[in-house]
Scaffold this motif. Structure first.
Motif, mmCIF file in Angstrom:
data_model
loop_
_atom_site.group_PDB
_atom_site.id
_atom_site.type_symbol
_atom_site.label_atom_id
_atom_site.label_comp_id
_atom_site.label_asym_id
_atom_site.label_seq_id
_atom_site.Cartn_x
_atom_site.Cartn_y
_atom_site.Cartn_z
ATOM 1 N N GLU A 1 -14.250 -0.431 9.602
ATOM 2 C CA GLU A 1 -12.794 -0.266 9.598
ATOM 3 C C GLU A 1 -12.140 -1.142 8.533
ATOM 4 O O GLU A 1 -11.162 -0.719 7.904
ATOM 5 C CB GLU A 1 -12.210 -0.585 10.975
ATOM 6 N N TRP B 1 -8.858 0.654 -4.465
ATOM 7 C CA TRP B 1 -7.703 0.934 -3.611
ATOM 8 C C TRP B 1 -6.589 -0.033 -3.993
ATOM 9 O O TRP B 1 -6.867 -1.171 -4.378
ATOM 10 C CB TRP B 1 -8.115 0.726 -2.136
ATOM 11 N N GLN C 1 -5.305 -3.943 0.456
ATOM 12 C CA GLN C 1 -6.399 -4.835 0.874
ATOM 13 C C GLN C 1 -7.245 -5.290 -0.317
ATOM 14 O O GLN C 1 -8.470 -5.361 -0.244
ATOM 15 C CB GLN C 1 -7.202 -4.203 2.016
ATOM 16 N N GLU D 1 -6.484 6.735 -1.646
ATOM 17 C CA GLU D 1 -5.005 6.762 -1.629
ATOM 18 C C GLU D 1 -4.352 6.532 -2.989
ATOM 19 O O GLU D 1 -3.412 5.758 -3.110
ATOM 20 C CB GLU D 1 -4.486 5.713 -0.622
ATOM 21 N N ASN E 1 -10.639 9.911 -1.259
ATOM 22 C CA ASN E 1 -10.138 9.914 0.121
ATOM 23 C C ASN E 1 -8.629 9.682 0.128
ATOM 24 O O ASN E 1 -8.121 8.820 -0.593
ATOM 25 C CB ASN E 1 -10.841 8.771 0.879
ATOM 26 N N HIS F 1 -4.708 11.373 9.765
ATOM 27 C CA HIS F 1 -3.942 10.616 10.769
ATOM 28 C C HIS F 1 -2.735 11.481 11.142
ATOM 29 O O HIS F 1 -1.729 11.494 10.441
ATOM 30 C CB HIS F 1 -3.460 9.288 10.188
ATOM 31 N N TRP G 1 -10.950 7.417 13.827
ATOM 32 C CA TRP G 1 -10.628 6.071 13.349
ATOM 33 C C TRP G 1 -10.539 5.094 14.521
ATOM 34 O O TRP G 1 -9.495 4.495 14.796
ATOM 35 C CB TRP G 1 -9.364 6.088 12.490
HETATM 36 C C1 XIL Z 1 -6.532 0.258 8.450
HETATM 37 C C2 XIL Z 1 -7.281 -0.478 9.542
HETATM 38 O O1 XIL Z 1 -7.515 0.412 10.606
HETATM 39 C C3 XIL Z 1 -6.490 -1.682 9.995
HETATM 40 O O2 XIL Z 1 -7.259 -2.477 10.881
HETATM 41 C C4 XIL Z 1 -6.053 -2.536 8.803
HETATM 42 O O3 XIL Z 1 -5.197 -3.553 9.244
HETATM 43 C C5 XIL Z 1 -5.341 -1.695 7.770
HETATM 44 O O4 XIL Z 1 -6.184 -0.608 7.385
HETATM 45 N N1 XIL Z 1 -6.051 4.446 5.610
HETATM 46 C C6 XIL Z 1 -7.255 3.877 5.301
HETATM 47 C C7 XIL Z 1 -7.822 2.834 6.199
HETATM 48 O O5 XIL Z 1 -7.937 4.294 4.347
HETATM 49 O O6 XIL Z 1 -8.587 1.877 5.503
HETATM 50 C C8 XIL Z 1 -6.744 2.155 7.002
HETATM 51 O O7 XIL Z 1 -7.359 1.280 7.927
HETATM 52 C C9 XIL Z 1 -5.857 3.182 7.692
HETATM 53 C C10 XIL Z 1 -5.187 4.065 6.696
#
Ligand code: XIL
Length: 301
Positions: free
Chosen positions: A43, A84, A87, A127, A168, A205, A267
């Protein structure tokens, strides 16, 4: 079949979940993980800030534990994610230009080399498109030049030629949305010019702002027709009860209708494991009991 993974495998697919490594010590969580899933995605633990906290100093210890668990339970691993805007470690956030481009490529090379042969599919780029239009998202990576995405994919292919390389994104599920068309045109262009790309991940999502669209199957099929696999990579669905269960079942049926839709990942495991601050978007309740949505997924296979 009596588990998600086995049901998917009977149809030549995988069924995966995001795993939060610090939850493995929770026995309810671990038991469901080991029983139900044959693919895993970290995750957070394979993101850029986690793996390269200081420039060119890599920390694979936590993420390696996911590989170990995956091997123990016979699950594939989806790698998430190499490039990305979010993060990023602090040192990368403050970089730009050629230095950033080179740092991105070094990250891809070092991480993919460490995990060579162990990852089924990598989210090479995550993204990169803007929500409001069909164009690119503004980010430090985008400002290094529009070719940063193809540069990332070429670097990735060289590092681990056996891994499937994915783009993705979210809000790319509805065929009539501009963002979907933007990503579609990029993939079409990459295939036409021989840029190495093997798969497109649809995060999926689903919520009131971006609901499950009636043309989801069309979207998956149109991308597949470009010559890539399609994967549902971060599925969660806002809601509860029969309505939620029906949507989960429809997502599975849509994937099964598209030959190149080769896997689905949710997820998180229990509602209480979800990244969503509220709601009940997953397949197991907070006590680890399968919900109606779970039964709908199982019977849709
Ligand atoms: C989210 C995680 O679930 C969280 O724990 C974190 O704080 C933020 O990222 N798109 C993505 C994922 O590609 O990496 C993200 O995951 C959710 C949205």
């Amino acid at each position: 079949a009596t588990t998600l993974g086995a049901a998917a495998a009977e149809k030549g697919r995988y069924f995966g979940t995001a795993v939060s490594l610090n939850r493995l010590s929770d026995s309810t969580y671990s038991t469901i993980l080991n029983r139900e899933f044959n693919s895993v995605t970290a995750e957070n633990e394979m993101k850029i800030d986690a793996l390269e906290p200081q420039q060119n100093q890599f920390n694979f210890t936590t993420a390696d534990r996911l590989i170990t668990r995956a091997n123990e339970i016979g699950a594939k691993v989806r790698g998430h994610t190499l490039a990305w805007h979010s993060q990023q470690p602090g040192w990368m956030q403050s970089m730009s230009g050629t230095a950033l481009r080179n740092a991105m490529k070094n990250h891809i090379t070092q991480v993919m080399t460490h995990y060579k042969g162990k990852i089924d599919s990598w989210d090479v780029v995550n993204e990169a498109f803007d929500d409001g239009n069909g164009g690119r998202r503004d980010s430090n990576l985008q400002r290094t030049g529009n070719d940063w995405i193809e540069d990332a994919f070429k670097t990735a292919r060289a590092a681990d030629p056996a891994a499937k390389l994915c783009y993705n994104d979210y809000n790319t599920d509805n065929w009539s949305w501009a963002k979907t068309q933007g990503v579609y045109n990029m993939v079409k262009d990459f295939k036409a010019r021989g840029v190495p790309i093997d798969c497109v991940g649809f995060q999926s999502h689903f919520n009131s702002g971006s609901p499950y669209p009636g043309n989801y199957r069309t979207t998956l099929q149109n991308f597949a027709d470009l010559g890539v696999d399609v994967q549902i990579t971060e599925l969660d669905i806002e809601g509860s009860g029969t309505t939620q269960a029906t949507t989960y079942g429809n997502v599975v049926k849509d994937c099964l209708a598209v030959t190149r839709c080769n896997g689905i990942t949710v997820w998180g495991i229990r509602d209480t494991d979800s990244w969503r601050a509220s709601g009940t978007p997953l397949l197991f309740d907070g006590s680890g009991n399968p919900k109606a949505a779970y039964n709908a997924v199982l019977s849709a296979f």
